[in-house]
Write a protein that holds these residues in place. Structure first.
Motif, PDB file in Angstrom:
ATOM      1  N   HIS A 373       0.829  -1.211   0.000  1.00  0.00           N
ATOM      2  CA  HIS A 373       0.000   0.000   0.000  1.00  0.00           C
ATOM      3  C   HIS A 373       0.860   1.256   0.000  1.00  0.00           C
ATOM      4  N   ALA A 374       0.668   2.101  -1.021  1.00  0.00           N
ATOM      5  CA  ALA A 374       1.189   3.472  -0.979  1.00  0.00           C
ATOM      6  C   ALA A 374       0.064   4.330  -0.404  1.00  0.00           C
ATOM      7  N   ASP A 375       0.242   5.645  -0.380  1.00  0.00           N
ATOM      8  CA  ASP A 375      -0.786   6.504   0.238  1.00  0.00           C
ATOM      9  C   ASP A 375      -2.110   6.457  -0.513  1.00  0.00           C
ATOM     10  N   HIS A 376      -2.045   6.476  -1.848  1.00  0.00           N
ATOM     11  CA  HIS A 376      -3.279   6.605  -2.630  1.00  0.00           C
ATOM     12  C   HIS A 376      -3.497   5.480  -3.640  1.00  0.00           C
ATOM     13  N   LYS A 408      -8.935   2.332  -3.068  1.00  0.00           N
ATOM     14  CA  LYS A 408      -7.693   2.751  -3.733  1.00  0.00           C
ATOM     15  C   LYS A 408      -7.591   2.040  -5.080  1.00  0.00           C
ATOM     16  N   ASP A 476       1.060   7.549  -7.552  1.00  0.00           N
ATOM     17  CA  ASP A 476       0.489   7.907  -6.246  1.00  0.00           C
ATOM     18  C   ASP A 476       0.228   9.412  -6.161  1.00  0.00           C
ATOM     19  N   GLU A 477       1.188  10.166  -6.679  1.00  0.00           N
ATOM     20  CA  GLU A 477       1.074  11.625  -6.663  1.00  0.00           C
ATOM     21  C   GLU A 477      -0.087  12.109  -7.550  1.00  0.00           C
ATOM     22  N   ALA A 480      -3.390  11.337  -5.937  1.00  0.00           N
ATOM     23  CA  ALA A 480      -3.605  12.281  -4.827  1.00  0.00           C
ATOM     24  C   ALA A 480      -4.178  13.599  -5.369  1.00  0.00           C
TER      25      ALA A 480
END
Length: 484
Positions: A373-376, A408, A476-477, A480
């Motif tokens: 899992h990454a942040d998003h 996600k 991920d960025e 986000a």
């Protein structure tokens, strides 16, 4: 003649006029269910119009594959279910006089600035040209309202002779749309609904409301419920004995003359009994209300196909097709679409059994190795353990299972001829909140020297091996930003 997609009528007519003027056509198409049905629709319409056609399939349409098409020295190439996103490379060959192009696609067209100025022009920021049948150019959503097969169908209707009728091809267009995950909330909407209407009017389709479980035509009843993991029901899903017991308690005859009955074999009353009991069981066991609602959906039945076969149900037909071209047998899938019910259908069924086995093993592998899992976003790297042609399907199946967050997008990596294939899947609610995987895949891939694209809910890319971590950081960025 009324047009099935009125907004695309002029574009479809322009494409049809150019094709009619050709001595012969090379048809190039994608390899998934939407690509196979697109090719079958276009090839059928061309043949009926008396235009000789040869069909080739490409796993992905990159600059090298387009160059290989140019090397064939064909005057006219028709691209179906891809081509719009590759107009940068295609336009170079068109400008050089290598071939003329006609494109019937639903993916996001290339940026005009990346294309040869002599071959394309700008339509609302999209690369466009005279023979380009793409719903996005007329304000129709290509991810949820019209598939590649739908664009090919619009073209097929425009190719009709005065006394011709290509509405029977609507059945294949519906199979393509269902296979391309365009059944929004279980139902085809937008321009797709116009194609459904034509199929119903032509007597090749019926539209109904039924259980949304996969396998209603072919799976024995206990297996139908046991494998119904789209809406997990405790004591039935993934529980062979529990599923059988549940059905027996309803007093159903599960076998006739020693053979297991399928959902298609049941009477309307029997189906009603099972459906009601399933809903009651789901409520009792605390299944969320929105999940219970999704147990029932719109179904599309191909009336010309025999009851109890994979070809009768649009969803099962699309899965059968996915099982052919993704294993290098696009010829088999095309033959089935074109009506060959002998050796190709048997071959397709063998490939389907193998496909199901591979999907099951792929899902087991994801459960075993787990998800990072990454942040998003969340992701897994299958390496060479899952075929790159099916890793996206496995990723989609994994969404929402234990340890996989449905909130996600999921990204999957697989080895592909010295490069890395990337597949991404999202859910409808995520797309509703602003996620667009087409943009994610395209921008993240370019940031690491690769290339990608697709739809908001499902997209893919190819990146250099070793760039996976950098790709995830970029993806991920972007997600986000999309979620704000």
């Amino acid at each position: 003649m009324s047009a099935p997609v009125p907004a695309l009528a002029d574009r479809a007519t322009s494409c049809a006029d150019r094709l009619r003027a050709a001595d012969r056509v090379l048809l190039a198409s994608h390899i998934d269910a939407d690509g196979l049905t697109s090719a079958a629709i276009a090839a059928s319409a061309l043949s009926r119009a008396g235009i000789p056609v040869e069909t080739v399939f490409k796993k992905q349409l990159d600059a090298d594959e387009i160059a290989s098409i140019a090397a064939r020295d064909e005057a006219l190439v028709l691209f179906t279910d891809f081509g719009s996103g590759q107009l940068d490379a295609i336009s170079e060959h068109v400008a050089a006089g290598d071939f003329e192009a006609v494109v019937a696609d639903h993916h996001q067209p290339a940026d005009p600035e990346d294309c040869h100025p002599d071959a394309v022009y700008d339509t609302d920021g999209y690369a466009d040209f005279d023979y380009h049948c793409n719903p996005l150019l007329v304000g129709i959503n290509g991810a949820s309202e019209l598939s590649g097969a739908g664009a090919a169908y619009a073209l097929a209707r425009a190719l009709e002779s005065e006394d011709g009728d290509n509405r029977d091809l609507a059945a294949l267009a519906v199979v393509g749309a269902v296979g391309d995950m365009q059944a929004v909330g279980g139902e085809l909407v937008g321009a797709n609904s116009g194609i459904v209407e034509e199929g119903v009017a032509a007597d090749v389709l019926t539209e109904g409301t039924d259980l949304s479980l996969y396998g209603k035509q072919t799976r024995p009843l206990p297996k139908l419920l046991e494998y119904a993991t789209e809406v997990p029901i405790p004591g039935i899903s993934n529980d062979q004995a529990g599923a059988t017991r549940f059905l027996e308690e309803l007093g159903l005859d599960l076998k006739r003359e020693g053979e297991w009955r399928t959902w298609a074999d049941l009477t309307d009353d029997e189906r009603q009994t099972v459906a009601s009991a399933l809903v009651q069981r789901a409520v009792k066991r605390g299944v969320p209300a929105d999940k219970i609602e999704s147990l029932v959906a719109t179904t599309y039945t191909l009336t010309a196909e025999p009851t109890g076969t994979e070809l009768r149900d649009a969803s099962e037909f699309s899965t059968l097709l996915n099982a052919t071209a993704r294993y290098e047998r696009a010829d088999v899938g095309l033959a089935v679409c074109l009506g060959d019910r002998e050796a190709p259908l048997e071959q397709a069924r063998k490939l389907l059994a193998n496909h199901r086995r591979n999907l099951s093993q792929g899902l087991d592998l994801v459960k075993e190795r787990g998800i990072t899992h990454a942040d998003h976003v969340q992701y897994f790297d299958a390496g060479d353990a899952i075929r790159e042609t099916i890793v996206g399907i496995v990723a989609g199946m994994a969404l929402g299972t234990d340890g996989v967050d449905a909130d996600k997008p999921i990204v999957a990596f697989a080895d592909a001829d010295g490069e890395t294939k990337v597949s991404a899947r999202a859910t409808g609610p995520l797309v509703g909140r602003g996620v667009d995987l087409s943009v994610v895949m395209s921008e993240a891939a370019r940031s690491v020297g690769g290339d990608g694209g697709g739809h908001d809910i499902a997209a893919g890319a190819t990146v250099p091996a070793g760039e996976e971590e950098a790709f995830i950081a970029a993806a991920d960025e972007i997600v986000a930003d999309q979620l704000g």
